[in-house]
Design an enzyme around this catalytic site. Structure first.
Site, PDB file in Angstrom:
ATOM      1  CB  CYS A  10     -49.595   9.592  54.731  1.00 20.60           C
ATOM      2  SG  CYS A  10     -50.506   8.182  55.378  1.00 20.60           S
ATOM      3  CE  LYS A  12     -82.735   0.309  27.665  1.00 18.11           C
ATOM      4  NZ  LYS A  12     -82.305  -0.841  26.865  1.00 18.11           N
ATOM      5  CG  LEU A  38     -78.713   2.449  32.198  1.00 17.93           C
ATOM      6  CD1 LEU A  38     -79.570   1.219  32.412  1.00 17.93           C
ATOM      7  CD2 LEU A  38     -79.418   3.446  31.305  1.00 17.93           C
ATOM      8  CD  GLU A  78     -85.202  -2.798  27.304  1.00 11.32           C
ATOM      9  OE1 GLU A  78     -84.073  -2.872  27.831  1.00 11.32           O
ATOM     10  OE2 GLU A  78     -85.379  -2.532  26.116  1.00 11.32           O
ATOM     11  CE1 TYR A 109     -77.655  -3.217  26.783  1.00  8.20           C
ATOM     12  CE2 TYR A 109     -78.208  -5.064  28.209  1.00  8.20           C
ATOM     13  CZ  TYR A 109     -77.319  -4.096  27.786  1.00  8.20           C
ATOM     14  OH  TYR A 109     -76.091  -4.016  28.376  1.00  8.20           O
ATOM     15  CB  CYS A 167     -48.256   8.762  58.451  1.00 10.72           C
ATOM     16  SG  CYS A 167     -49.397  10.160  58.454  1.00 10.72           S
ATOM     17  CG  ASP A 206     -76.909  -8.511  38.859  1.00 12.01           C
ATOM     18  OD1 ASP A 206     -76.054  -7.710  38.423  1.00 12.01           O
ATOM     19  OD2 ASP A 206     -76.951  -8.888  40.047  1.00 12.01           O
ATOM     20  CE  LYS A 227     -79.043  -1.564  35.803  1.00  6.60           C
ATOM     21  NZ  LYS A 227     -77.967  -2.462  36.189  1.00  6.60           N
ATOM     22  CD  GLU A 250     -75.920  -6.880  31.588  1.00  3.67           C
ATOM     23  OE1 GLU A 250     -75.749  -6.039  30.683  1.00  3.67           O
ATOM     24  OE2 GLU A 250     -75.577  -6.694  32.768  1.00  3.67           O
ATOM     25  CB  CYS A 299     -53.953  11.557  56.422  1.00  9.00           C
ATOM     26  SG  CYS A 299     -52.164  11.545  56.402  1.00  9.00           S
ATOM     27  CB  CYS A 348     -52.849   9.697  59.860  1.00 15.07           C
ATOM     28  SG  CYS A 348     -52.713   8.421  58.597  1.00 15.07           S
ATOM     29  CE  LYS A 386     -78.417  -0.628  40.750  1.00 18.36           C
ATOM     30  NZ  LYS A 386     -77.501  -1.589  40.274  1.00 18.36           N
ATOM     31  NE  ARG A 437     -70.310   0.270  30.284  1.00 24.13           N
ATOM     32  CZ  ARG A 437     -69.648   0.991  31.171  1.00 24.13           C
ATOM     33  NH1 ARG A 437     -68.750   0.416  31.933  1.00 24.13           N
ATOM     34  NH2 ARG A 437     -69.881   2.278  31.295  1.00 24.13           N
ATOM     35  CE1 TYR A 445     -77.567 -28.518  18.670  1.00 27.49           C
ATOM     36  CE2 TYR A 445     -75.742 -29.584  19.814  1.00 27.49           C
ATOM     37  CZ  TYR A 445     -76.301 -28.458  19.241  1.00 27.49           C
ATOM     38  OH  TYR A 445     -75.607 -27.278  19.230  1.00 27.49           O
ATOM     39  CG  ASP A 446     -75.001 -34.825  21.786  1.00 26.71           C
ATOM     40  OD1 ASP A 446     -74.966 -33.575  21.687  1.00 26.71           O
ATOM     41  OD2 ASP A 446     -75.205 -35.422  22.858  1.00 26.71           O
ATOM     42  CG  ASP A 487     -80.079 -33.327  24.969  1.00 27.20           C
ATOM     43  OD1 ASP A 487     -80.733 -32.421  24.396  1.00 27.20           O
ATOM     44  OD2 ASP A 487     -79.847 -33.339  26.200  1.00 27.20           O
ATOM     45  CE1 TYR A 488     -76.935 -41.488  20.345  1.00 23.13           C
ATOM     46  CE2 TYR A 488     -78.648 -41.511  18.650  1.00 23.13           C
ATOM     47  CZ  TYR A 488     -77.454 -41.990  19.162  1.00 23.13           C
ATOM     48  OH  TYR A 488     -76.772 -42.963  18.481  1.00 23.13           O
TER      49      TYR A 488
HETATM   50  S1  IVH Z   1     -79.327  -0.243  28.296  1.00 17.96           S
HETATM   51  C1  IVH Z   1     -77.102   3.524  28.025  1.00 17.96           C
HETATM   52  N1  IVH Z   1     -80.856  -2.206  29.078  1.00 17.96           N
HETATM   53  O1  IVH Z   1     -76.977  -2.098  33.039  1.00 17.96           O
HETATM   54  C2  IVH Z   1     -77.861   2.316  28.034  1.00 17.96           C
HETATM   55  N2  IVH Z   1     -78.724  -1.962  30.101  1.00 17.96           N
HETATM   56  O2  IVH Z   1     -75.569   0.747  33.976  1.00 17.96           O
HETATM   57  C3  IVH Z   1     -77.171   1.243  28.750  1.00 17.96           C
HETATM   58  N3  IVH Z   1     -78.217  -3.655  31.783  1.00 17.96           N
HETATM   59  O3  IVH Z   1     -73.980  -1.519  31.335  1.00 17.96           O
HETATM   60  C4  IVH Z   1     -77.604  -0.065  28.415  1.00 17.96           C
HETATM   61  N4  IVH Z   1     -80.084  -4.783  31.596  1.00 17.96           N
HETATM   62  O4  IVH Z   1     -74.806  -3.874  31.521  1.00 17.96           O
HETATM   63  C5  IVH Z   1     -79.670  -1.581  29.236  1.00 17.96           C
HETATM   64  N5  IVH Z   1     -82.309  -3.899  29.676  1.00 17.96           N
HETATM   65  C6  IVH Z   1     -81.134  -3.305  29.819  1.00 17.96           C
HETATM   66  C7  IVH Z   1     -80.157  -3.752  30.734  1.00 17.96           C
HETATM   67  C8  IVH Z   1     -78.963  -3.037  30.854  1.00 17.96           C
HETATM   68  C9  IVH Z   1     -78.919  -4.718  32.209  1.00 17.96           C
HETATM   69  C10 IVH Z   1     -76.883  -3.268  32.297  1.00 17.96           C
HETATM   70  C11 IVH Z   1     -75.857  -2.998  31.243  1.00 17.96           C
HETATM   71  C12 IVH Z   1     -75.353  -1.612  31.462  1.00 17.96           C
HETATM   72  C13 IVH Z   1     -75.820  -1.347  32.861  1.00 17.96           C
HETATM   73  C14 IVH Z   1     -76.195   0.118  32.981  1.00 17.96           C
END
Ligand code: IVH
Length: 669
Positions: free
Chosen positions: A432, A291, A85, A115, A224, A412, A119, A117, A172, A427, A409, A315, A138, A38-39, A35-36
């Site tokens: 309302c 995919k 997706l 792959e 990705y 209202c 978060d 996903k 992401e 309703c 309701c 998921k 996005r 680098y800095d 680090d040093y």
């Molecule tokens: S592909 C149409 N690959 O998931 C293809 N998305 O609802 C869409 N995400 O908006 C992107 N990991 O934010 C892809 N390995 C991955 C991903 C990924 C996370 C998120 C991305 C996208 C949402 C899809």
């Protein structure tokens, strides 16, 4: 002061060494300097750049520490929409997905890439001539915010590539768990509230106005997707997995758990394995993305609305907790739907404290036999609102009262009803206050008319005071300016700002108005399709159900809802009022269509002041012209906005005529 070659060379070397150190530390996780050192190098480079400002290049690692705060983020239009997706929650969905693919590909062989996903938050990075020139969120998938300076602070994102190519990379942005924990420790130290979870914190961080603050927090990224901006180059790509290898070679951060499979059973095993080791990862994931590997096959399979049909998100099972149901409250939405909401004893679950959960509808309460006073199992998956899975019957101490729907309701007091075959109660009183409030809130929303300053409380107050009976009254607010300015807790300035924003909203294009008026089942994308197909509101009002259904991607249910909307007298009155207020009820340049630009090819570059790229493209096409994403000998005009990049140089070298926005306006007028 002229720079001596030696100094320029020194700065170049420092830049290179620092960027290489970023890559080794943040992408490869194999730092080779301390680090040093680098800095010290960073300090030296900063000093050189201060002394000789010509040395400050856009790809300098000093850019990573952030610069001036900006007031707002310009909007950018994604050349290719950023899709989302479709989700699968159980293994059946995955096998169904495979069956669909098999059918669509009619006997062709295919492979899957699996792959993680991540978060986090999806972003797009644009490189021109190998230089990182634009980064965006996005947004709604069509347009997003330009957050280039904030993204430059992410050290795993290369600022310059070794090849001078024009590409778009998507991926992401997220926090490593250790960095998220550090942020919360810091918050606590400063006596500030803790952040709920890494994902929302990443979203908030990317939207900070001051990139120096962003640089303080260590955001990260996994890429990705890769696309060449030049059509010919793009055609040379063939497999998604290979694209990921190209990205890796270009030194982008690419996740190493990505794998190719030929059988869906193997994909399923991969998902199970990943789910098991999920908690051992140093970052959060909420599933696996599957995919189709071949880009040609992806294209063949195509998309429906906003979801590609060639990919699916598997998921993971959501995390669960048990807590007490204190009460059930009923909410009335903008179309009158009455939704029961569970009010819970607050409980901590997957990164945040939960005190409310959706109950969907009355049937669900009955089916799950949910009663006030029960202990319930709740779960949360990703950014989904928590829901009640089941009642923990063993903990029901005594007999509890059954929950029943009221006859009236809750807002209202008018009678509510449940249409044949529907699960929801409604309703039916269009006046309302809850419905009025909901419709107005939708109308002013960011992706609708984007009127600033009219938040929930203010709308509520204006309704109570009789200034707003429906959203058309927003355009009459100016008549009450004096009285509004006398209201308690409203400064003159805030009223001025609201009125200014109301005025500005009149410039919103037709599709935004169509979305804002809140036709059932018409989201922003359908609104765009309608505006493009029907050109103006009168055509839409006159149209038959069949004609509406002829629009690609619009099904019978949506068509019916649109048709009914425009065959309701009250709604037609609303349209009339909006027309009188001066809102845009036709697609710009509709009617001016001619063949003026026939045979001409335009390329757009840089930022235009008046038009988004998409809009300029539509204008050119409506006049019979073509647009292309790259400059060649065949290009007739390069329309160059501010900060035009490499396309401008290329056009100059090829002798292509370059026009600015003013000339363009003359040509189309
Ligand atoms: S592909 C149409 N690959 O998931 C293809 N998305 O609802 C869409 N995400 O908006 C992107 N990991 O934010 C892809 N390995 C991955 C991903 C990924 C996370 C998120 C991305 C996208 C949402 C899809």
């Amino acid at each position: 002061m002229p720079i001596d070659n030696k100094i320029a060379e020194k700065a170049r070397k420092l830049r290179e060494k620092l960027l290489d150190a970023d890559y080794k530390y943040y992408v490869l996780a194999r730092p080779d300097i301390d680090d040093y050192t680098y800095d010290m190098m960073m300090k030296e480079l900063k000093e050189l750049e201060t002394q000789y400002s010509e040395l400050k290049t856009p790809d300098s690692p000093t850019q990573r520490v952030g610069g001036q705060a900006s007031n707002e983020f310009p909007t950018v239009t994604h050349e290719v929409p950023m899709l989302s997706l479709a989700n699968s929650y159980d293994e059946n969905d995955l096998f169904e997905f495979d069956k669909r693919i098999k059918n669509l590909l009619k006997g062709e062989n295919y492979k899957y890439v699996s792959e993680l996903k991540f978060d986090g938050i999806a972003v797009s990075l644009i490189y021109r001539n190998g230089l990182f020139v634009q980064g965006a969120t996005r947004g709604d998938g069509i347009t997003g915010d330009d957050i280039t300076n904030n993204l430059k602070t992410i050290r795993s994102i290369p600022l310059r590539l070794e090849k001078k190519i024009d590409i778009e990379v998507r991926g992401e942005v997220f926090f490593m768990l250790k960095d998220f924990i550090k942020i919360n420790e810091q918050q606590e130290k400063e006596g500030k509230p803790r952040y709920a979870n890494p994902r929302n914190t990443a979203a908030g961080t990317l939207k900070l106005k001051d990139s120096r603050e962003v640089a303080q927090r260590k955001l990260n990224m996994f890429c990705y997707s890769l696309r060449y901006l030049n059509e010919n180059e793009q055609q040379k790509l063939s497999l998604h997995y290979e694209n990921m290898q190209i990205l890796k070679e270009l030194k982008f951060p690419v996740n190493s758990y990505t794998k190719v499979f030929t059988s869906i059973n193997d994909v399923k095993s991969y998902c199970d394995e990943i789910e098991k080791m999920r908690d051992e990862l140093p970052y959060e994931i909420d599933g696996v993305v599957v995919k189709i590997d071949s880009l040609k096959q992806q294209e063949k399979i195509g998309s429906i609305a906003r979801n590609p049909r060639w990919a699916i998100a598997c998921k993971f099972k959501a995390k669960q907790a048990i807590t007490k149901l204190k009460a059930i409250s009923l909410q009335v939405g903008r179309i009158g739907t009455i939704t029961p909401v569970a009010l819970l004893e607050p409980v901590f679950l997957a990164g945040s404290t939960i005190s409310r959960a959706t109950l969907h509808n009355y049937d669900e309460i009955q089916r799950k036999d949910i009663r006030v006073g029960d202990y319930v199992k709740i779960e949360k998956g990703g950014d989904v609102i928590p829901k009640i899975v089941e009642v923990v019957l063993e903990q029901r101490a005594k007999e509890l009262k059954l929950f029943t729907m009221p006859d009236n309701c809750p807002v209202c007091r008018q009678p509510i009803y449940r249409p044949e075959g529907e699960v929801n109660f409604y309703c039916t009183n269009l006046q309302c206050p809850a419905q009025v409030q909901g419709r107005i809130q939708h109308f002013v929303g960011r992706y609708a008319m984007d009127i600033e300053g009219l938040g929930y409380q203010i709308i509520d107050k204006f309704i109570q005071l009789g200034y707003l009976k429906d959203f058309t009254d927003i355009y009459e607010l100016f008549k009450h300016e004096k009285k509004l300015k006398l209201l308690e807790r409203f400064g003159e300035k805030s009223i001025d700002n609201i009125l200014k924003s109301v005025e500005k909203s009149k410039q919103k294009p037709f599709d935004k108005v169509l979305y804002a008026i809140g036709i059932r089942h018409v989201g922003d994308r359908t609104a765009k399709l309608l505006a493009k197909s029907f050109k103006n509101i009168d055509n839409l009002i006159k149209s038959s159900k069949d004609n509406i259904e002829k629009v690609h991607e619009i099904g019978p249910e949506i068509a019916e809802s649109i048709y009914n909307f425009f065959h309701n007298r009250a709604n037609l009155k609303i349209i009339e009022k909006l027309k009188n207020a001066g809102l845009k009820l036709e697609t710009e340049f509709a009617g001016k269509t001619s063949n003026k630009f026939e045979g001409l090819t335009f390329v757009l570059t840089g930022t235009l002041a008046k038009y988004k790229r998409e809009e300029a493209r539509e204008i050119i096409e409506s006049l019979g012209g073509k647009t292309s994403s790259s400059v060649s000998k065949k290009t007739n005009y390069l329309l160059a906005g501010s900060e035009a990049g490499s396309k401008l140089d290329k056009a100059k070298s090829l002798g292509v005529k370059i026009i600015d926005e003013a000339e363009f306006e003359k040509m189309i007028s």
